[in-house]
Scaffold this active site. Structure first.
Site, PDB file in Angstrom:
ATOM      1  N   ARG A 253      11.402   2.363   3.878  1.00 59.26           N
ATOM      2  CA  ARG A 253      10.519   1.513   4.793  1.00 59.26           C
ATOM      3  C   ARG A 253      11.614   0.534   5.458  1.00 59.26           C
ATOM      4  O   ARG A 253      12.178  -0.001   4.460  1.00 59.26           O
ATOM      5  CB  ARG A 253       9.426   1.185   3.917  1.00 59.26           C
ATOM      6  CG  ARG A 253       8.634  -0.337   5.080  1.00 59.26           C
ATOM      7  CD  ARG A 253       8.161   0.138   6.201  1.00 59.26           C
ATOM      8  NE  ARG A 253       6.896   1.139   5.904  1.00 59.26           N
ATOM      9  CZ  ARG A 253       5.819   0.462   5.885  1.00 59.26           C
ATOM     10  NH1 ARG A 253       5.331  -0.498   5.858  1.00 59.26           N
ATOM     11  NH2 ARG A 253       4.540   1.439   5.516  1.00 59.26           N
TER      12      ARG A 253
ATOM     13  N   ARG B  39       0.727  -1.279   0.031  1.00 56.68           N
ATOM     14  CA  ARG B  39       0.014  -0.143  -0.167  1.00 56.68           C
ATOM     15  C   ARG B  39       0.879   1.313  -0.118  1.00 56.68           C
ATOM     16  O   ARG B  39       0.773   2.119  -0.698  1.00 56.68           O
ATOM     17  CB  ARG B  39      -0.921  -0.023   1.178  1.00 56.68           C
ATOM     18  CG  ARG B  39      -1.742   1.163   1.264  1.00 56.68           C
ATOM     19  CD  ARG B  39      -2.598   1.111   2.727  1.00 56.68           C
ATOM     20  NE  ARG B  39      -3.368  -0.364   2.620  1.00 56.68           N
ATOM     21  CZ  ARG B  39      -4.541  -0.666   2.529  1.00 56.68           C
ATOM     22  NH1 ARG B  39      -5.279   0.463   2.832  1.00 56.68           N
ATOM     23  NH2 ARG B  39      -4.900  -1.942   2.809  1.00 56.68           N
ATOM     24  N   THR B  40       1.544   1.293   1.122  1.00 62.06           N
ATOM     25  CA  THR B  40       2.454   2.739   1.166  1.00 62.06           C
ATOM     26  C   THR B  40       3.494   2.677  -0.192  1.00 62.06           C
ATOM     27  O   THR B  40       3.722   3.880  -0.567  1.00 62.06           O
ATOM     28  CB  THR B  40       3.383   2.711   2.202  1.00 62.06           C
ATOM     29  OG1 THR B  40       2.328   2.314   3.550  1.00 62.06           O
ATOM     30  CG2 THR B  40       3.947   3.854   2.499  1.00 62.06           C
TER      31      THR B  40
ATOM     32  N   HIS C 244       5.811   7.129  11.067  1.00 55.37           N
ATOM     33  CA  HIS C 244       5.217   6.984   9.772  1.00 55.37           C
ATOM     34  C   HIS C 244       4.761   8.234   9.516  1.00 55.37           C
ATOM     35  O   HIS C 244       3.394   8.285   9.377  1.00 55.37           O
ATOM     36  CB  HIS C 244       4.279   6.052   9.699  1.00 55.37           C
ATOM     37  CG  HIS C 244       3.809   5.348   8.255  1.00 55.37           C
ATOM     38  ND1 HIS C 244       4.308   5.880   7.257  1.00 55.37           N
ATOM     39  CD2 HIS C 244       3.003   4.326   8.133  1.00 55.37           C
ATOM     40  CE1 HIS C 244       3.670   5.204   6.086  1.00 55.37           C
ATOM     41  NE2 HIS C 244       3.063   4.325   6.745  1.00 55.37           N
TER      42      HIS C 244
ATOM     43  N   LYS D 147      21.773 -10.696   0.743  1.00 53.79           N
ATOM     44  CA  LYS D 147      22.873 -11.230   0.884  1.00 53.79           C
ATOM     45  C   LYS D 147      23.984 -10.772   1.997  1.00 53.79           C
ATOM     46  O   LYS D 147      25.009 -10.886   1.901  1.00 53.79           O
ATOM     47  CB  LYS D 147      23.808 -10.935  -0.563  1.00 53.79           C
ATOM     48  CG  LYS D 147      23.115 -11.570  -2.111  1.00 53.79           C
ATOM     49  CD  LYS D 147      23.919 -10.855  -3.243  1.00 53.79           C
ATOM     50  CE  LYS D 147      22.807 -10.875  -4.206  1.00 53.79           C
ATOM     51  NZ  LYS D 147      22.756  -9.751  -5.116  1.00 53.79           N
TER      52      LYS D 147
END
Lengths: 178, 422, 310
Positions: free
Chosen positions: C108, C58-59, C136, C86
């Site tokens: 994020r 969504r974001t 956020h 990795k």
């Protein structure tokens, strides 16, 4: 450094110029059919309102009026930073309209370029004509006004200020020398 | 080789000495403390300086063997000497773990051959620090360990800790307890409280430390073992030890300079050099730790010198390793306590000398005639600024970068030999 | 008024004026989203990298659409497709991305403070799209835009935020922002999910959801994730729904014209009943729509930097 200011148009002068422009618009377009005014924020939108009133006085008919904010279409984000973004409000379809784009001062032409891009993103007008209160020269793009209140020769360093009262009526145009 | 230290303010809390005197070192031993002493050999003018028994740090991580990229016995003991320490006790969480004779002998031999200060290896309580079965503490004692600890981890099982205490007691070993209740620590990465709430970081509540220390102190009371509680950081922990001492429990404890200087506010900005275990606590806890130092509940100042490579700190806060270097900043931070009138100078010196010596059971930390000639000459007025790159330690993970400091060791003497001179 | 922030790391850093400018700018950009041609050339030539270490369709999509509508070039890097697996460090990943000369990195990350880490080390702008349990900011701003649209104001409103406050970056960002806008913020949730000292940030802490809802203008429900928040925090979702779930009945305690927000994705029947989620008071889809406008505003304000208007 002291700035030198000269009033180059007063309220009456502005009124006469707008009345003349209104007549010229009607004459060139043979009436109001398909006409709409779009003012460039901020300044041009208020002048467009005044033009609409004058056209209504002459023809007895209010033509559609919109306003466009060109911030999103500017080409100088990198040099001038994030200026406040205003609202574009065009409450009529642009398609096949004759659009009179209105601005207060015509200078480099870049604002007009941005405004035309904005309009074309919103629809396909039949044509776009340009009305300005002051043309001060120094064009950087091949843009020419169709209706001019007054031509004012200026140097690049000078500024033109159009003052409005709180009824959004233009009351004075000043030339400011640095 | 003789050394005569003249006109210094000799402070030896063990003997109750605090006056301007001379000190004579002969054949690696303290020969005499007195007025107008004469002697052949090197003369050190200590006018305006403090002369103390060599400082002792009961809690350091030398990282050798196995993690020499962080620190080794040479650089770690050099950092100690630069900080005024003449003896350090190194924790067993090396690789391999110091839970056997071979590792202990390796440490002792390397320290003897290449180290600058005395190194006292601390053996593991449990094999591999796994908390499952006891290490061979008897043999560890025989080859030179004075204490055992699973430092870095608690001995989670109460039963095993009880057995460790019962077993170690006849060998005369001190148990150094890293006490924390892991189920209460959970995924916590800093002190549980307002700052953790604001930063959105998981908290370690004080009760995780208090509950575990209470258990270990009670077990010491139950078994009669000698317990030294490592790095107390909470108000409750100080109080638990204070009450236990009153009851006559054989318990000593230490606090670190970072816990008596900083609070969890230092974590703001996600500063990984303010991440350690136990975490920096609240202002209330800091005040309680200072009060504990002042009344002697906390008898030792220990650095918990925990060198880490920049790559282990230059990461997201929650995955950064715990710990800070401390050997080179402990002395001025302790002197700062004196300046702030938390405790008198002689008591401060006691926390760095005789306090840890007694906890370890070593005949050091005093300037008594016949004691090993470990001596630190301190300029209490020397002003300097902490520049991590200039630290002698291989690692630069200090939370005090850029701090103005006052006071430093100018001469460090180990066994009658000058090992550091500023 | 000018915007002075190079990075958007949290609402904590923003002033009331900043927040108003962002909301006004978003309001202006909203018009584009209703157009037939949903694109303006504002950020032509700018490169935006969406660096997502946590799955968030969504974001990420919202930021991607926002960037594209402003004609920026947007590239998505997600944990599964990047070198994260990795074992590359965050710093190395960041430096590598920076070598590709992006103008903005939208990040994020599961670790609180990760965007701050990036911002300290890189020259480009960093926008926090959610860091751990910390902040956020774009979510809080889109919530405010939605509330302002529906209520006509922010000042003086009472908001009840319900759920797992401890692990909620949405709650923290909203709390900071709402306090700055003169709103009353009530927090309510299970005792295991209320972080210590939160009242020092200006929140009113409640233990009874019904009391927190009383006469509220806005009800904001947070997503509950039992699998993430650990088995020790709650007995069951059933019990959670009973004490902290929003339904038509307890919603009546709020003002009759109260609106209901949820940052999504919703657990229907757990923290919010479907009757509420799909009901007349729900503005959840408006939030999603406003999300694009808010993110356009943030990208625009950050990309241009401080206005140099004479």
């Amino acid at each position: 450094m002291a700035e030198l200011e000269t009033v180059i148009l007063d309220r009456a002068g502005i009124g006469r110029a707008l009345t003349r422009i209104a007549h010229e618009i009607l004459e060139r377009n043979k009436g109001t059919s398909g006409l709409a005014l779009v003012g460039i924020r901020t300044g041009g939108d208020w002048l467009a309102e005044q033009l609409r009133t004058r056209i209504a006085e002459i023809e007895g008919e209010e033509i559609p009026l919109g306003e466009v904010d060109i911030t999103m279409y500017r080409d100088d984000l990198g040099t001038r930073g994030s200026l406040p973004v205003g609202k574009t409000q065009i409450p009529f379809p642009l398609d096949e309209r004759r659009i009179i784009l209105v601005d207060d001062v015509l200078f480099t032409g870049r604002t007009i370029r941005a405004a035309m891009d904005a309009l074309i993103d919103l629809g396909r007008p039949r044509n776009i004509q340009l009305a300005v209160l002051i043309d001060r020269g120094h064009r950087e793009l091949p843009i020419r006004p169709d209706y001019v209140g007054r031509n004012v020769p200026t140097s690049r360093e000078e500024k033109i200020a159009v003052e409005f009262d709180d009824q959004r009526q233009a009351i004075e145009v000043r030339l400011i020398k640095p | 080789m003789n050394i005569l230290i003249k006109n210094g303010r000799v402070i030896d809390p063990a003997q109750g000495i605090d006056e301007v005197l001379d000190l004579l070192i002969q054949d690696g031993k303290i020969a005499k403390v007195g007025k107008g002493l004469q002697g052949e050999g090197e003369v050190i003018d200590a006018t305006g300086k403090l002369v103390t028994a060599g400082l002792i740090d009961i809690h350091v991580h030398l990282r050798d063997p196995g993690q020499e990229y962080k620190e080794d016995i040479v650089t770690g003991t050099r950092a100690a000497a630069a900080g005024g320490f003449t003896s350090v006790a190194c924790m067993p969480n090396t690789n391999p773990v110091n839970d056997n004779k071979a590792v202990t002998l390796y440490i002792l031999n390397k320290a003897k051959e290449e180290g600058l200060v005395n190194v006292f290896p601390v053996g593991a309580i449990t094999k591999g620090l796994k908390g499952e079965s006891l290490s061979e503490m008897g043999e560890l004692r025989d080859v030179g360990c004075l204490a055992v600890s699973d430092d870095g981890k608690p001995v989670a099982s109460g039963e095993l800790m009880r057995r460790a205490m019962e077993y170690s007691r006849p060998f005369g070993l001190t148990i150094i307890a890293h006490s924390e209740e892991l189920s209460l620590v959970g995924e916590g990465v800093m002190n549980d409280g307002f700052v953790a709430t604001e930063l959105g970081l998981k908290g370690i509540p004080w009760v995780a430390e208090d509950a575990a220390i209470a258990r270990d102190v009670m077990l010491a009371e139950y078994t009669g073992a000698r317990l030294h509680v490592a790095h107390v950081s909470t108000k409750g922990a100080v109080e638990i030890v204070r009450q236990a001492k009153k009851r006559g429990v054989q318990v000593t404890c230490e606090a670190t300079p970072h816990h008596f200087t900083l609070t969890d506010e230092a974590v703001r900005g996600y500063n990984t050099n303010a991440k350690m275990n136990p975490p920096l606590r609240s202002a209330d806890d800091l005040a309680a730790v200072r009060a504990g130092l002042a009344d002697g509940t906390i008898d030792s100042i220990a650095t918990d010198h925990a060198p880490h490579h920049i790559d282990e700190k230059n990461v997201e806060f929650n995955i950064a390793l715990n710990g800070v270097v401390g050997l080179e900043t402990a002395l001025p931070l302790t002197l700062r306590l004196v300046e702030e009138k938390v405790l008198p100078l002689a008591d401060a010196i006691a926390r760095l000398t005789v306090g840890p010596a007694r906890a370890l059971g070593i005949p050091r930390g005093t300037l008594e005639a016949g004691a090993p000639a470990d001596v630190t000459v301190i300029d209490p007025e020397l002003a300097w600024t902490v520049e991590p790159q200039k630290l002698q330690s291989k690692s630069k993970n200090t939370p005090f970068a850029g701090w103005p400091m006052k006071g430093a060791a100018v001469v460090t003497i180990v066994g009658g030999k000058v090992v550091w001179k500023k | 008024m000018t915007f002075r922030h190079k990075h958007i790391l949290g609402t904590e850093q923003l002033s009331r004026d900043d927040i108003e400018l962002i909301l006004d700018t978003a309001d202006s950009f909203k018009e584009i989203n209703a157009r037939e041609i949903k694109k303006v050339p504002t950020l032509r030539g700018k490169t935006i990298i969406n660096l997502f270490y946590e799955a968030s369709t969504r974001t990420r999509t919202s930021f991607e659409i926002a960037g594209k509508r402003l004609s920026a070039d947007t590239v998505n890097i997600t944990a599964s497709s990047s070198s994260v697996v990795k074992g590359e460090t965050l710093e190395d990943t960041a430096k590598n991305i920076e070598a590709m000369k992006p103008d903005i990195i939208v990040m994020r990350h599961a670790a609180s403070g990760a965007p701050h880490y990036l911002a300290e080390r890189l020259d480009c702008s960093v926008i926090n799209a959610g860091d751990g349990a910390h902040e956020h900011p774009s979510q809080a701003l889109l919530d405010l835009l939605t509330i302002r649209e529906k209520k006509g104001r922010l000042e003086g409103l009472t908001v009840a935020i319900v759920g797992d406050i401890t692990h909620s970056r949405v709650a923290r960002s909203n709390l900071y922002a709402m306090k700055k806008m003169g709103m009353t913020v009530r927090l309510v949730g299970p005792g295991t999910m209320m972080p210590p000292g939160i009242e020092r940030l200006g929140a009113e802490v409640y233990t009874d959801m019904r009391e927190a809802l009383r006469d509220a203008d806005v009800v904001m429900m947070l997503r509950i994730q039992l699998e993430r928040q650990g088995k020790t925090m709650l007995p069951t979702l059933r019990e959670y729904a009973r004490f902290y779930g929003l339904n038509l009945e307890n919603l009546k305690l709020a003002k009759p014209d109260a609106i209901v927000l949820h940052p999504g994705p919703m657990n229907r029947g757990v923290e919010i009943s479907s009757y509420v989620a799909d009901g007349a008071q729900s503005v959840i889809l408006d939030q999603v729509e406003n999300g694009v406008a808010i993110r356009m505003a943030l990208l625009y304000l950050v990309a241009g930097g401080e206005s140099k208007e004479a």
